[in-house]
Scaffold this active site. Sequence first.
Site, PDB file in Angstrom:
ATOM      1  N   LYS A 172      38.772  49.895  59.129  1.00 55.14           N
ATOM      2  CA  LYS A 172      38.415  49.085  58.045  1.00 55.14           C
ATOM      3  C   LYS A 172      37.936  49.871  56.748  1.00 55.14           C
ATOM      4  O   LYS A 172      38.089  50.936  56.491  1.00 55.14           O
ATOM      5  CB  LYS A 172      37.041  48.632  58.563  1.00 55.14           C
ATOM      6  N   ASN A 204      33.030  43.641  42.485  1.00 57.49           N
ATOM      7  CA  ASN A 204      31.982  44.519  42.230  1.00 57.49           C
ATOM      8  C   ASN A 204      30.928  44.612  41.095  1.00 57.49           C
ATOM      9  O   ASN A 204      29.718  45.087  40.853  1.00 57.49           O
ATOM     10  CB  ASN A 204      32.503  46.073  41.978  1.00 57.49           C
ATOM     11  N   THR A 242      32.556  52.028  52.232  1.00 58.05           N
ATOM     12  CA  THR A 242      33.031  53.046  53.373  1.00 58.05           C
ATOM     13  C   THR A 242      34.236  52.723  53.905  1.00 58.05           C
ATOM     14  O   THR A 242      34.853  51.811  53.792  1.00 58.05           O
ATOM     15  CB  THR A 242      31.852  52.953  54.435  1.00 58.05           C
ATOM     16  N   GLU A 292      40.355  46.392  47.040  1.00 58.71           N
ATOM     17  CA  GLU A 292      39.488  45.463  46.583  1.00 58.71           C
ATOM     18  C   GLU A 292      40.228  44.884  45.306  1.00 58.71           C
ATOM     19  O   GLU A 292      40.823  45.538  44.321  1.00 58.71           O
ATOM     20  CB  GLU A 292      38.121  45.549  45.986  1.00 58.71           C
ATOM     21  N   SER A 335      21.944  40.772  41.455  1.00 57.11           N
ATOM     22  CA  SER A 335      21.288  41.106  42.725  1.00 57.11           C
ATOM     23  C   SER A 335      20.098  40.560  42.904  1.00 57.11           C
ATOM     24  O   SER A 335      19.349  40.224  41.811  1.00 57.11           O
ATOM     25  CB  SER A 335      21.303  42.607  42.963  1.00 57.11           C
ATOM     26  N   THR A 381      34.003  44.656  56.781  1.00 61.87           N
ATOM     27  CA  THR A 381      33.046  44.203  55.956  1.00 61.87           C
ATOM     28  C   THR A 381      33.887  43.239  55.093  1.00 61.87           C
ATOM     29  O   THR A 381      33.821  41.951  55.377  1.00 61.87           O
ATOM     30  CB  THR A 381      32.445  45.421  55.230  1.00 61.87           C
TER      31      THR A 381
END
Lengths: 414, 414
Positions: free
Chosen positions: B185, B409, B196, B286, B414, B159
């Site tokens: 991943k 993040n 995930t 991240e 959005s 991802t």
Amino acid sequence: MELKPSPFAPTDYPDMDALDGFRLGVAGTGVKYKARNDVLVVSMPEGASVAGVFTKSKCPSAPVDWCKGHLAQGRARALIVNASNANAFTGAAGVQTVTTVAQAAADKVGGKPEEVFLASTGVIGEPLDPAPIVNCFGALFDEGKQDASWMDAARTIMTTDTFPKMATASVDIDRVEVSIYGIAKGSGMIAPDMATMLGFVFTDAVIAPDVLQALLSKHVETSFNAITVDSDTSTSDTLMLFASGAAAKRGCPAIEDADDNRLVAFSAALSALLEDLAKMVVRDGEGASKFLEITVTGAQSDGAAKRVALSIANSPLVKTAAAGEDANWGRVVMAVGKAGEMADRDKLTIWFGPHRLASNGVRDPNYSEEAASGYMKQDELEIRVDLDMGEGQATVWTCDLTHGYISINGDYRS
Amino acid sequence: MELKPSPFAPTDYPDMDALDGFRLGVAGTGVKYKARNDVLVVSMPEGASVAGVFTKSKCPSAPVDWCKGHLAQGRARALIVNASNANAFTGAAGVQTVTTVAQAAADKVGGKPEEVFLASTGVIGEPLDPAPIVNCFGALFDEGKQDASWMDAARTIMTTDTFPKMATASVDIDRVEVSIYGIAKGSGMIAPDMATMLGFVFTDAVIAPDVLQALLSKHVETSFNAITVDSDTSTSDTLMLFASGAAAKRGCPAIEDADDNRLVAFSAALSALLEDLAKMVVRDGEGASKFLEITVTGAQSDGAAKRVALSIANSPLVKTAAAGEDANWGRVVMAVGKAGEMADRDKLTIWFGPHRLASNGVRDPNYSEEAASGYMKQDELEIRVDLDMGEGQATVWTCDLTHGYISINGDYRS
């Protein structure tokens, strides 16, 4: 580093003039700060009652150990707070420091050292020299320089707080008006070695120590124990409640029983005041740009509800979503799922403010990205989760996780 | 958003050619990504064994529920992974999707739907249409387009990973060489609705399902269950181990007992491979700029040691200190203190790499700010804490908390 005031800093402060039985003195040791006070002395009359709750850290500071050790006798003559060094992880030297300071204060106010309560906030792991603090006592006590205001007191205990935290309430006990004053500091860090929350509440009511303790232990659960900024528990967290008993001369009865009906209004007022102070700490959370109220209902117990609420409140992904004004309810699902409490995905309902975003295990049929995103632009956000598992519920408060937090705690070289 | 590669991205990748018994196919649905593959199909021979461990989330994804439900029968014919939508919190529709995909795959490979295992990574809460995935099966199976490389496979399930994660080992079982291949991943987020971790390990050895499960359940504790990036547990975490048994034709014995001595080398190699893959996830954490190995010794039990180590690894203050290259051992004291496990401040010893910073409840007498700060400039840091309480120990791995994490993040609408 220079910190800009929190967007949630109050525009005005409550009027808090003298509180019967308490005298305040502030001074500056000059050890760490040159241009501000860093020592607060509160003296109180013989027989004043005290109650306290402290950090659950397995590595508590020396003042925390001292206060816990002397709380049982229930009486206080003075509170000494320094805001330059936490006196935490300082070994035998730290214990010697609190003993020296308590003895020196007791000599001045009269009374036993164990009736002097101490709190320190500042660097962890550096020895705290008692001399600069004790040297302030001469002027503060002998020369009667205990004429500081409650605003002075609130400012003196600040670290990287961007505003002083004060709250007050007046309430009748058996038709005699008594007052409750509270001050707090946190969750600031004047240097990233620091992490501490301090809260002190004072009343002129006449209340026995065990009754005070019962009230404080009950109400701390829904106030200071219901807030989080970054999930990191301090070595020094301290919340104390002092009752001078000075209202006795105005006919205020002595309360010896926690179930005394004459205490109902006082208990409610104390609870509201503690919640108010606790929320101020979150509103001044490091880098905060959003204030979040998180309520969980329908849990198997209140304790379960609180653990789920704190799982949401402490989730970096939920907090960064709030910072990004993203109505990211999927992250709330994640945080509920990881909390470890009984939950059934297919019974979960999630609201952001008035907007129901998810129900019955799927995105709400009436879900509107526009409406939800619009709501997220508010400074103050309410997230509500119903687990549909039982009657347990809890509300906690937190702030978002922003670049400001990283800057305050990570952008420097020591 | 465009992500720059992790500073810990490997400069070269292991040679992983065909693994006996497994055929790989990759395809693109075009639903979310236009220019990349997002469906991985791994087919395997009749009688292949499977083992798996999954998220402990109370709100697991539909594929996780499916895999858990069919693991007991122990056999697998295919693994289907899509990287566009997590199929989590999708209710009855999500269950229908996994059923449809499993049936369609079973029709192609032959075998029962319950022998098809599924994993999805992507947005939480959005319905996943099975059609675009099933539509890929025609080419992949009928036209024999299962000629993808392991690098193709590792890339297809990414991802916001900034590099593909692959590891391999070869080991003898009773003097017959077998191979172990692994891909993973995480912990990327292609959009902040996602969270995930997926890991898949394959071997041509001949190992019974319950033996595979015993090996995986044991070694996951010291690998994938010993890493954290941000303390947020996904709804979709999945780690599966498949054994094709194809090595049987080369004389490899079938292993039916977890205590079989011929499995010792295999078990050790599997453990090392899982740890290797898990560390890659942290190295691609991240915003990571530092890789931290945190070891706790002297705890009352290994479990207690791991809880203390994770308290340190998940502390935002410890992680931001690492980002700031600040040898802030006071924050480690704080994190030990809040972990809730037995600890005695005055017995605590803390090392940053070779530097002992604190011991016997005080700052180390030989403490050197220069030496400690110099150490913090390294990309890879080791923090060691000894509690001097018992024999328990654990090691966990994490990364620092940087502006990059907030940007990934939180910096968007959005």
